[in-house]
Design a protein around this motif. Structure first.
Motif, PDB file in Angstrom:
ATOM      1  N   SER A 154       0.823  -1.206   0.000  1.00 31.87           N
ATOM      2  CA  SER A 154       0.000   0.000   0.000  1.00 31.87           C
ATOM      3  C   SER A 154       0.857   1.256   0.000  1.00 31.87           C
ATOM      4  N   ARG A 155       0.256   2.315  -0.490  1.00 32.72           N
ATOM      5  CA  ARG A 155       0.897   3.628  -0.456  1.00 32.72           C
ATOM      6  C   ARG A 155       0.336   4.364   0.747  1.00 32.72           C
ATOM      7  N   THR A 156       1.113   5.255   1.323  1.00 34.74           N
ATOM      8  CA  THR A 156       0.676   5.900   2.560  1.00 34.74           C
ATOM      9  C   THR A 156       0.472   7.405   2.397  1.00 34.74           C
ATOM     10  N   ILE A 157       0.973   7.973   1.297  1.00 32.05           N
ATOM     11  CA  ILE A 157       0.895   9.428   1.137  1.00 32.05           C
ATOM     12  C   ILE A 157      -0.240   9.806   0.192  1.00 32.05           C
ATOM     13  N   ASN A 158      -0.324   9.118  -0.930  1.00 28.06           N
ATOM     14  CA  ASN A 158      -1.357   9.441  -1.914  1.00 28.06           C
ATOM     15  C   ASN A 158      -1.737   8.179  -2.691  1.00 28.06           C
ATOM     16  N   ARG A 159      -2.732   8.306  -3.558  1.00 24.18           N
ATOM     17  CA  ARG A 159      -3.261   7.169  -4.331  1.00 24.18           C
ATOM     18  C   ARG A 159      -3.612   6.020  -3.370  1.00 24.18           C
ATOM     19  N   LEU A 160      -4.346   6.374  -2.318  1.00 23.92           N
ATOM     20  CA  LEU A 160      -4.601   5.416  -1.247  1.00 23.92           C
ATOM     21  C   LEU A 160      -5.719   4.434  -1.597  1.00 23.92           C
ATOM     22  N   ILE A 161      -5.673   3.294  -0.940  1.00 24.87           N
ATOM     23  CA  ILE A 161      -6.818   2.378  -0.916  1.00 24.87           C
ATOM     24  C   ILE A 161      -7.542   2.728   0.375  1.00 24.87           C
ATOM     25  N   LEU A 162      -8.791   3.160   0.265  1.00 27.70           N
ATOM     26  CA  LEU A 162      -9.453   3.709   1.457  1.00 27.70           C
ATOM     27  C   LEU A 162     -10.074   2.628   2.345  1.00 27.70           C
ATOM     28  N   ASN A 163     -10.294   1.455   1.791  1.00 25.81           N
ATOM     29  CA  ASN A 163     -10.859   0.361   2.604  1.00 25.81           C
ATOM     30  C   ASN A 163      -9.866  -0.802   2.685  1.00 25.81           C
ATOM     31  N   GLU A 164      -8.668  -0.475   3.128  1.00 24.91           N
ATOM     32  CA  GLU A 164      -7.603  -1.471   3.140  1.00 24.91           C
ATOM     33  C   GLU A 164      -7.901  -2.671   4.041  1.00 24.91           C
ATOM     34  N   ALA A 165      -8.420  -2.389   5.231  1.00 27.95           N
ATOM     35  CA  ALA A 165      -8.691  -3.477   6.188  1.00 27.95           C
ATOM     36  C   ALA A 165      -9.688  -4.459   5.581  1.00 27.95           C
ATOM     37  N   GLU A 166     -10.703  -3.893   4.952  1.00 27.03           N
ATOM     38  CA  GLU A 166     -11.745  -4.717   4.337  1.00 27.03           C
ATOM     39  C   GLU A 166     -11.156  -5.533   3.173  1.00 27.03           C
ATOM     40  N   LEU A 167     -10.253  -4.886   2.430  1.00 26.10           N
ATOM     41  CA  LEU A 167      -9.625  -5.559   1.288  1.00 26.10           C
ATOM     42  C   LEU A 167      -8.746  -6.725   1.752  1.00 26.10           C
ATOM     43  N   ILE A 168      -8.002  -6.498   2.810  1.00 30.68           N
ATOM     44  CA  ILE A 168      -7.138  -7.557   3.355  1.00 30.68           C
ATOM     45  C   ILE A 168      -7.988  -8.756   3.760  1.00 30.68           C
ATOM     46  N   LEU A 169      -9.070  -8.460   4.442  1.00 22.43           N
ATOM     47  CA  LEU A 169      -9.977  -9.524   4.880  1.00 22.43           C
ATOM     48  C   LEU A 169     -10.580 -10.261   3.686  1.00 22.43           C
ATOM     49  N   GLY A 170     -11.013  -9.488   2.705  1.00 21.99           N
ATOM     50  CA  GLY A 170     -11.640 -10.044   1.505  1.00 21.99           C
ATOM     51  C   GLY A 170     -10.694 -10.969   0.758  1.00 21.99           C
ATOM     52  N   LEU A 171      -9.442 -10.539   0.592  1.00 28.67           N
ATOM     53  CA  LEU A 171      -8.465 -11.356  -0.133  1.00 28.67           C
ATOM     54  C   LEU A 171      -8.163 -12.629   0.652  1.00 28.67           C
ATOM     55  N   ALA A 172      -7.988 -12.474   1.960  1.00 31.92           N
ATOM     56  CA  ALA A 172      -7.647 -13.627   2.805  1.00 31.92           C
ATOM     57  C   ALA A 172      -8.754 -14.669   2.739  1.00 31.92           C
ATOM     58  N   GLN A 173     -10.000 -14.189   2.800  1.00 32.20           N
ATOM     59  CA  GLN A 173     -11.129 -15.127   2.762  1.00 32.20           C
ATOM     60  C   GLN A 173     -11.242 -15.800   1.404  1.00 32.20           C
ATOM     61  N   GLU A 174     -11.140 -15.008   0.361  1.00 32.41           N
ATOM     62  CA  GLU A 174     -11.350 -15.530  -0.980  1.00 32.41           C
ATOM     63  C   GLU A 174     -10.294 -16.575  -1.339  1.00 32.41           C
ATOM     64  N   PHE A 175      -9.049 -16.310  -1.008  1.00 34.25           N
ATOM     65  CA  PHE A 175      -7.972 -17.208  -1.457  1.00 34.25           C
ATOM     66  C   PHE A 175      -7.450 -18.094  -0.324  1.00 34.25           C
ATOM     67  N   GLN A 176      -8.083 -17.985   0.829  1.00 35.96           N
ATOM     68  CA  GLN A 176      -7.694 -18.810   1.979  1.00 35.96           C
ATOM     69  C   GLN A 176      -6.198 -18.698   2.257  1.00 35.96           C
ATOM     70  N   MET A 177      -5.724 -17.467   2.302  1.00 36.09           N
ATOM     71  CA  MET A 177      -4.305 -17.226   2.519  1.00 36.09           C
ATOM     72  C   MET A 177      -4.136 -16.034   3.428  1.00 36.09           C
ATOM     73  N   LYS A 178      -3.093 -16.075   4.215  1.00 39.79           N
ATOM     74  CA  LYS A 178      -2.749 -14.912   5.028  1.00 39.79           C
ATOM     75  C   LYS A 178      -2.479 -13.738   4.085  1.00 39.79           C
ATOM     76  N   THR A 179      -2.910 -12.540   4.453  1.00 39.55           N
ATOM     77  CA  THR A 179      -2.630 -11.366   3.622  1.00 39.55           C
ATOM     78  C   THR A 179      -1.869 -10.335   4.457  1.00 39.55           C
TER      79      THR A 179
END
Ligand code: UDP
Length: 584
Positions: free
Chosen positions: A297-322
């Motif tokens: 992730s980037r921290t200054i600009n071009r941010l992902i605003l729902n990062e926590a949700e995205l991490i959870l979503g990826l982990a669930q979908e692919f059954q992998m730690k993110t």
């Protein structure tokens, strides 16, 4: 009178003699003094040169060589954009901020271009092609001019002199500098870990200077530092310019950005480079056992605003730690360690994605694009991931929902602000659904859109990933395979028979390429072209066997030219064997 005058003249002669002896002694003394000073100066300069490089240098001999021989230059490359030059005794005046070629008895200039050396330049100092701010040339002087200049300080290391293109941006650092430095050093054997990198672009160290230090055990020199070393610096041996062989992207200076027209690098060379870099950083590659996804992730600009949700979503979908990482929270080494074992790398478009070159074979790269930014128009990372033998799977996702984007019209222009534009232009940009193709580097519409923050629509991202990545994650490990092409087919023969006044048969046979005997190839085919002599067109055939009888469209009493080549696995095309003339 005579006596007196005689006495006087003796005195005059005596006086004159005394004066000239005195003058001679004085002259001798001055000379000795000058010599002593010059020896002292040489000693000091030689100490300075030695301190600089820890290489023993015979200062006097180096100076003599420069004075007697002058500068020598031999280059590779026909055009300035392809040229790298090797110099002996090339100097740099820190006062004039110019390189100096001293013409002496043994000077050579190859190519000797005359004034074409300025049309537009001798060579490109950076790996970015034909950029006017990156041209290299030198000024010329006769060696005799050295008498009137301060004594030179010699740089006894073999130097690689170049410009870094943009040492604050990771993509530029890897693509324009590090890969080209690595392969320029591979090209010239006297460039090695004892060589000295000299950066002439004039920037300070920059954000990732430690990466440049990995190529040599000597501290790289910056242009600023040269001043403190002396007035005139002479590089005993140097190479100027960088190989462009490994670059895959053009940044859009004269046409909109995109992959280079003639890419000459494959994943193999990229991976040999990353392997070597990781060894230098003491990072061992290889699986850690656990499969995981890295969200960069980037921290200054071009941010992902729902990062926590995205991490959870990826982990669930692919059954992998993110694992979420960023350039400011992780050391470069830790990032490389993590990425080199990851199954998937997910990130907003941006230079941090160049780190995909450390991903293991078989991994997936997911690049996220903000609203109105067409992924097809900005493909540095797609091109990297898609290089032959890079063995990465690339996925682009774009935010297509306007309500999921946050714009920053009031920021300064370089961060995407558009407040400085005409109101009508601002309105047009805000309404626009796609940034039209544009040139580098200050297009306000592009900057406005690329510095948006995004709420990633997770269901749509999942769908996009599944559409491109058909195989189930985690992917099975892919082994490095070199692409081996067929050799020429051998012993081709033809035999013809005439059936009637209008029909004939042509039987052609050949032997397998020599190298096939030593290879396991899944599928071998042959491409045969038959051309009636004198005609422009030919009939192509793809055949699985080593002989074939052609009947259709074969005329009697005609000469046919037959070309044959071998194909491995559908896409590895070998060379055509020499054309064979067959008479029916
Ligand atoms: N950068 C960063 N975090 C951010 C924004 C930028 O680490 O939130 C770094 C980025 O990786 C790059 C440099 O700052 O090396 C310049 O970023 P810029 O947005 O200008 O370039 P881009 O990443 O779009 O190529």
């Amino acid at each position: 009178m005579y006596k007196l005058s005689c006495k006087m003249s003796i005195a005059i002669i005596f006086n004159a003699l005394l004066v000239s002896i005195l003058a001679a002694v004085l002259w001798k003394y001055v000379k000795l003094w000058e010599h002593a000073i010059s020896l002292e100066e040489e000693l000091m300069l030689s100490q300075q040169s030695q301190e600089l490089s820890q290489v023993k240098i015979d200062y006097h001999a180096a100076l003599q060589a420069l004075k007697e021989n002058g500068t020598r230059m031999v280059c590779t490359g026909r055009m300035h954009t392809e040229r790298i030059c090797r110099f002996e005794s090339l100097c740099y005046s820190t006062e004039a901020e110019e390189f100096v070629f001293f013409h002496g008895n043994a000077s050579i200039l190859l190519p000797n271009l005359g004034s074409r050396r300025f049309q537009p330049a001798l060579l490109d100092l950076s790996s970015v092609e034909d950029h006017t701010a990156q041209y290299f040339n030198f000024a010329e002087l006769p060696v005799a001019a050295l008498k009137f200049m301060q004594k030179p300080v010699f740089v006894p290391d073999v130097a690689l002199i170049m410009n870094r293109f943009n040492p604050d941006n990771l993509m530029h650092i890897f693509h324009d500098d590090l890969l080209p430095i690595y392969y320029t050093m591979q090209q010239f054997p006297d460039l090695n870990e004892d060589s000295r990198l000299v950066f002439m672009e004039g920037w300070s160290e920059g954000l990732h200077f430690e990466l440049y230090k990995l190529f040599s055990n000597k501290q790289p020199l910056l242009r600023e530092q040269l001043k403190s070393l002396g007035n005139l610096l002479c590089f005993t041996k140097s190479y100027i310019g960088l190989s462009k062989m490994t670059t895959w992207y053009q940044y859009g200076f004269i046409q909109p950005q995109g992959p280079k027209a003639n890419i000459l690098v494959s994943g193999n060379e990229i991976r040999q480079f990353t392997q070597s870099l990781m060894e230098k950083m003491n990072i061992t590659s290889g699986s850690s056992g656990e499969e995981y996804i890295v969200l960069f992730s980037r921290t200054i600009n071009r941010l992902i605003l729902n990062e926590a949700e995205l991490i959870l979503g990826l982990a669930q979908e692919f059954q992998m730690k993110t694992i979420a990482v960023s350039l400011d929270e992780y050391s470069f080494g830790d990032l490389v360690r993590l990425i080199s074992r990851a199954s998937m790398l997910v990130s907003m478009h941006g230079s941090q994605l160049v780190m995909a070159l450390f991903l293991p074979r078989g991994a997936v790269v997911v690049e996220l694009f903000p609203y109105a930014v067409n992924p097809e128009h900005y493909t540095p990372y797609k091109t990297l991931a898609s290089l032959p033998s890079m063995d990465l799977q690339y996925v682009a996702w774009q935010n297509t929902k306007e309500e999921n984007t946050i714009t920053y019209p009031d920021k300064p222009w370089e961060q995407g602000g558009i407040a400085h534009l005409d109101r009508s232009e601002q309105e047009r940009i805000i309404k626009s659904k796609e940034v039209p193709r544009h040139l580098c580097c200050r297009n306000p519409e592009w900057l406005f859109r690329i510095y948006q923050d995004t709420v990633v629509d997770i269901p749509s991202l999942k769908t996009t990933i599944h559409q491109s990545v058909k195989s189930k994650l985690p992917l099975r490990k892919i082994k490095a395979r070199s692409l081996i092409y067929p050799g020429k087919v051998r012993d081709s023969m033809c035999q013809a028979s005439v059936q009637s006044a209008s029909e004939a048969k042509l039987s052609v046979s050949w032997q397998v390429p020599w190298n096939l005997r030593y290879l396991k190839v899944k599928e071998v085919n042959y491409e045969v072209w038959i051309q009636e002599q004198g005609e422009n067109t030919y009939m192509p055939f793809i055949l699985p066997h080593q002989n074939y009888t052609f009947v259709e469209n074969i005329k009697p009493f005609t000469t046919y030219l037959v070309w044959i080549r071998c194909i491995f696995n559908k896409n590895l095309l070998g060379p055509f064997a020499e054309a064979m003339a067959c008479n029916t």
